[in-house]
Design a protein around this motif. Structure first.
Motif, mmCIF file in Angstrom:
data_model
loop_
_atom_site.group_PDB
_atom_site.id
_atom_site.type_symbol
_atom_site.label_atom_id
_atom_site.label_comp_id
_atom_site.label_asym_id
_atom_site.label_seq_id
_atom_site.Cartn_x
_atom_site.Cartn_y
_atom_site.Cartn_z
ATOM 1 N N LEU A 92 -20.539 17.482 7.616
ATOM 2 C CA LEU A 92 -19.197 17.173 8.113
ATOM 3 C C LEU A 92 -18.674 15.897 7.457
ATOM 4 O O LEU A 92 -17.527 15.839 6.993
ATOM 5 C CB LEU A 92 -19.212 17.007 9.635
ATOM 6 N N LYS A 93 -19.508 14.875 7.422
ATOM 7 C CA LYS A 93 -19.108 13.599 6.830
ATOM 8 C C LYS A 93 -18.858 13.738 5.328
ATOM 9 O O LYS A 93 -17.888 13.178 4.793
ATOM 10 C CB LYS A 93 -20.179 12.545 7.103
ATOM 11 N N PHE A 94 -19.708 14.484 4.646
ATOM 12 C CA PHE A 94 -19.573 14.634 3.194
ATOM 13 C C PHE A 94 -18.275 15.349 2.830
ATOM 14 O O PHE A 94 -17.509 14.884 1.969
ATOM 15 C CB PHE A 94 -20.774 15.399 2.631
ATOM 16 N N PHE A 95 -18.007 16.487 3.477
ATOM 17 C CA PHE A 95 -16.816 17.260 3.128
ATOM 18 C C PHE A 95 -15.536 16.537 3.552
ATOM 19 O O PHE A 95 -14.514 16.632 2.868
ATOM 20 C CB PHE A 95 -16.887 18.655 3.761
ATOM 21 N N PHE A 96 -15.593 15.828 4.687
ATOM 22 C CA PHE A 96 -14.414 15.057 5.079
ATOM 23 C C PHE A 96 -14.127 13.969 4.055
ATOM 24 O O PHE A 96 -12.969 13.774 3.647
ATOM 25 C CB PHE A 96 -14.606 14.425 6.459
ATOM 26 N N THR A 97 -15.157 13.250 3.642
ATOM 27 C CA THR A 97 -14.979 12.183 2.665
ATOM 28 C C THR A 97 -14.456 12.731 1.341
ATOM 29 O O THR A 97 -13.599 12.109 0.686
ATOM 30 C CB THR A 97 -16.308 11.444 2.430
ATOM 31 N N ALA A 98 -14.941 13.899 0.934
ATOM 32 C CA ALA A 98 -14.457 14.523 -0.298
ATOM 33 C C ALA A 98 -12.964 14.816 -0.205
ATOM 34 O O ALA A 98 -12.201 14.557 -1.153
ATOM 35 C CB ALA A 98 -15.233 15.816 -0.574
ATOM 36 N N GLY A 99 -12.531 15.340 0.947
ATOM 37 C CA GLY A 99 -11.107 15.599 1.133
ATOM 38 C C GLY A 99 -10.281 14.323 1.122
ATOM 39 O O GLY A 99 -9.186 14.280 0.544
ATOM 40 N N ALA A 100 -10.796 13.265 1.746
ATOM 41 C CA ALA A 100 -10.077 11.998 1.776
ATOM 42 C C ALA A 100 -9.923 11.406 0.376
ATOM 43 O O ALA A 100 -8.858 10.885 0.013
ATOM 44 C CB ALA A 100 -10.812 11.010 2.688
ATOM 45 N N ILE A 101 -10.972 11.482 -0.432
ATOM 46 C CA ILE A 101 -10.906 10.960 -1.802
ATOM 47 C C ILE A 101 -9.896 11.741 -2.630
ATOM 48 O O ILE A 101 -9.117 11.175 -3.416
ATOM 49 C CB ILE A 101 -12.302 11.005 -2.452
ATOM 50 N N LEU A 102 -9.879 13.072 -2.463
ATOM 51 C CA LEU A 102 -8.882 13.889 -3.162
ATOM 52 C C LEU A 102 -7.470 13.463 -2.786
ATOM 53 O O LEU A 102 -6.564 13.410 -3.629
ATOM 54 C CB LEU A 102 -9.091 15.375 -2.830
ATOM 55 N N TRP A 103 -7.271 13.119 -1.503
ATOM 56 C CA TRP A 103 -5.933 12.708 -1.063
ATOM 57 C C TRP A 103 -5.551 11.346 -1.642
ATOM 58 O O TRP A 103 -4.391 11.098 -1.965
ATOM 59 C CB TRP A 103 -5.845 12.662 0.463
ATOM 60 N N VAL A 104 -6.516 10.462 -1.772
ATOM 61 C CA VAL A 104 -6.222 9.148 -2.349
ATOM 62 C C VAL A 104 -5.666 9.306 -3.766
ATOM 63 O O VAL A 104 -4.637 8.707 -4.132
ATOM 64 C CB VAL A 104 -7.476 8.260 -2.355
ATOM 65 N N PHE A 105 -6.317 10.127 -4.580
ATOM 66 C CA PHE A 105 -5.879 10.307 -5.960
ATOM 67 C C PHE A 105 -4.561 11.084 -6.042
ATOM 68 O O PHE A 105 -3.673 10.732 -6.829
ATOM 69 C CB PHE A 105 -6.967 11.016 -6.769
ATOM 70 N N SER A 106 -4.434 12.138 -5.241
ATOM 71 C CA SER A 106 -3.188 12.912 -5.280
ATOM 72 C C SER A 106 -2.021 12.108 -4.715
ATOM 73 O O SER A 106 -0.894 12.201 -5.212
ATOM 74 C CB SER A 106 -3.361 14.224 -4.510
ATOM 75 N N GLY A 107 -2.279 11.297 -3.674
ATOM 76 C CA GLY A 107 -1.223 10.452 -3.123
ATOM 77 C C GLY A 107 -0.715 9.443 -4.136
ATOM 78 O O GLY A 107 0.497 9.182 -4.237
ATOM 79 N N ALA A 108 -1.637 8.878 -4.914
ATOM 80 C CA ALA A 108 -1.233 7.940 -5.969
ATOM 81 C C ALA A 108 -0.388 8.644 -7.022
ATOM 82 O O ALA A 108 0.613 8.097 -7.510
ATOM 83 C CB ALA A 108 -2.478 7.321 -6.606
ATOM 84 N N GLY A 109 -0.781 9.874 -7.365
ATOM 85 C CA GLY A 109 -0.002 10.637 -8.335
ATOM 86 C C GLY A 109 1.393 10.959 -7.825
ATOM 87 O O GLY A 109 2.380 10.861 -8.575
#
Length: 453
Positions: free
Chosen positions: A315-332
């Motif tokens: 749960l923690k791993f997949f949530f963190t993966a989604g959060a990191i994806l959002w950080v990069f896409s949000g910056a874009g």
């Protein structure tokens, strides 16, 4: 159907955490379709609709805030009442009825203005705010009863995540249905006159209600009232007090992660239509096409997540993966120039995957928090939804209040901050909080049958 809910299945089987079957998971997922399709319309088009008919951004934000506040407080009271009396399906049916009868008035003519005989901005704001509040009261009752039902259907962790994931998959179906309807309506009614705008959104509302009610019927027929809750009430086990949850560090961690996740998804969704048309200069059809791409990707990821055998660290791993994806896409999204607007489609794919990863695992963390404490589960879902709705309403009000402000950098608009920087910051903070969690693992049994076999 769920094995321990059908026929002569014993209480002992239920306590052992019997996994769910395909029909129950799919029927349960369909139960939130009316809420999901109306919520998609609420967050995607309400601010746009109200500003298009002449309200200022701040007045439009007041209408949304009134609905969010009504939703927030209703979730707490609904959770308390459901914990006291049970009967999840009865509460669900009542809330769905209220949503169905009130939603069309949120996107239509101001009935309050017709009664008074004036169309002043103040009266319009009051009139739309009243129906926004009524709609959100019904929405909150339906949401709390549906979400808290997961813990009383099964004790098996994998099945609980599968139910949450299936619910999220139907959320994607609901959103895609809305954007398909919206694309058709926008193509038929292409006028910018206020009367035609109201006709556009009224048709969207009517068709959304029809689709949502169909799936609510499927839910009510396909899912039986959970017996785990009934068994606890028959044994007259005392209700778990609020203090029980407030003493748990995990409660505050899950509450913060869930609230930040909702801020990421709801704030970005509410400002997406403004972003693609005003910031990127894309056509009106992009108001439906770009969100549709996001939800198609979310749907695919949600279906894949249903088949995973879950544990706390996953749960923690997949949530963190989604959060990191959002950080990069949000910056874009934040820096994307209008001349490169086609890149929004690539970013939409990343956002869709990130939303699914964060939403499914974030909701599943709530189930982990509740565990087997079923006699207080509705309070947990209600209180966390209270924080979610209130924070989203205040965030959108703050952003819309500063729309066009001279204090903001001339290089980047409030819309860019709201859809790019704010969700990225929330995603990063939620990943940090998730890292500090200590999620206990319990025995996990595979599903009775794969959902996508």
């Amino acid at each position: 159907m769920v094995r321990h809910l059908v026929g002569d299945a014993s209480s002992e089987e239920a306590q052992n955490g019997t996994p769910v079957g395909r029909l129950t998971a799919l029927s349960y997922g369909a139960g939130h379709m009316l809420n999901d399709i109306t919520s998609a319309c609420w967050f995607t088009y309400l601010l746009l609709f109200l500003t298009d008919i002449g309200l200022s951004p701040r007045d439009a934000a007041i209408v949304m805030l009134s609905g969010q506040i009504a939703d927030a407080f209703t979730t707490v009271f609904a959770g308390e009442l459901i914990d006291c009396f049970g009967h999840f399906k009865l509460w669900h049916a009542g809330g769905s009825f209220l949503v169905a009868v009130s939603f069309s008035s949120v996107f239509g003519s101001c009935l309050f203005c017709k009664i008074i005989g004036s169309n002043s901005p103040t009266l319009q704001t009051i009139g739309y705010s009243i129906f926004a509040a009524i709609f959100n009261v019904g929405w909150a009752v339906t949401q709390v009863s549906h979400m808290s039902m997961v813990n009383c259907i099964t004790l098996d962790p994998t099945s609980r995540v599968a139910l949450a994931s299936c619910r999220n998959a139907f959320t994607m179906v609901a959103n895609l249905s809305l954007y398909a309807v919206a694309l058709c309506v926008f193509s038929v009614y292409n006028s910018r006159a206020s009367a035609d705008i109201k006709i556009q959104y009224r048709w969207i509302a009517y068709l959304s209600i029809f689709i949502g009610c169909f799936f609510v019927v499927l839910f009510l027929v396909g899912v039986k009232e959970p017996r785990l809750k009934q068994e606890i009430q028959c044994k007259k086990i005392s209700r778990i007090s609020w203090a029980h949850w407030f003493k748990k560090i995990l409660y505050y961690q899950v509450a913060l992660v869930y609230t930040l996740t909702r801020l990421v998804t709801n704030v970005s969704q509410a400002l997406l239509a403004f972003y693609v048309t005003n910031e990127l200069g894309m056509s009106d059809s992009s108001k439906a096409l770009v969100p549709a791409i996001i939800y198609i990707c979310s749907l695919l990821v949600s279906v894949i997540l249903q088949e995973i055998r879950w544990s706390g660290w996953r749960l923690k791993f997949f949530f963190t993966a989604g959060a990191i994806l959002w950080v990069f896409s949000g910056a874009g999204i934040f820096v994307l120039p209008p001349s490169k607007h086609n890149y929004i489609y690539v970013l939409s794919i990343i956002v869709g995957a990130a939303n699914a990863l964060m939403t499914v695992t974030g909701i599943s963390m709530e189930s982990t928090l509740v565990g087997e404490d079923l006699n207080g589960c509705a309070f947990v879902y209600g209180s966390l939804s209270f924080l979610d709705k209130l924070s989203c309403g205040l965030a959108l009000y703050a952003l819309e209040s500063y729309e066009g402000s001279s204090d903001v950098s001339v290089n980047y608009s409030i819309t860019r901050y709201g859809i790019g920087a704010v969700p990225a910051a929330c995603a990063l903070l939620s990943a940090v909080v998730t890292y500090t969690m200590k999620l206990t693992d319990s025995s996990s049994i595979p599903l009775v049958e794969p959902l996508i076999a």
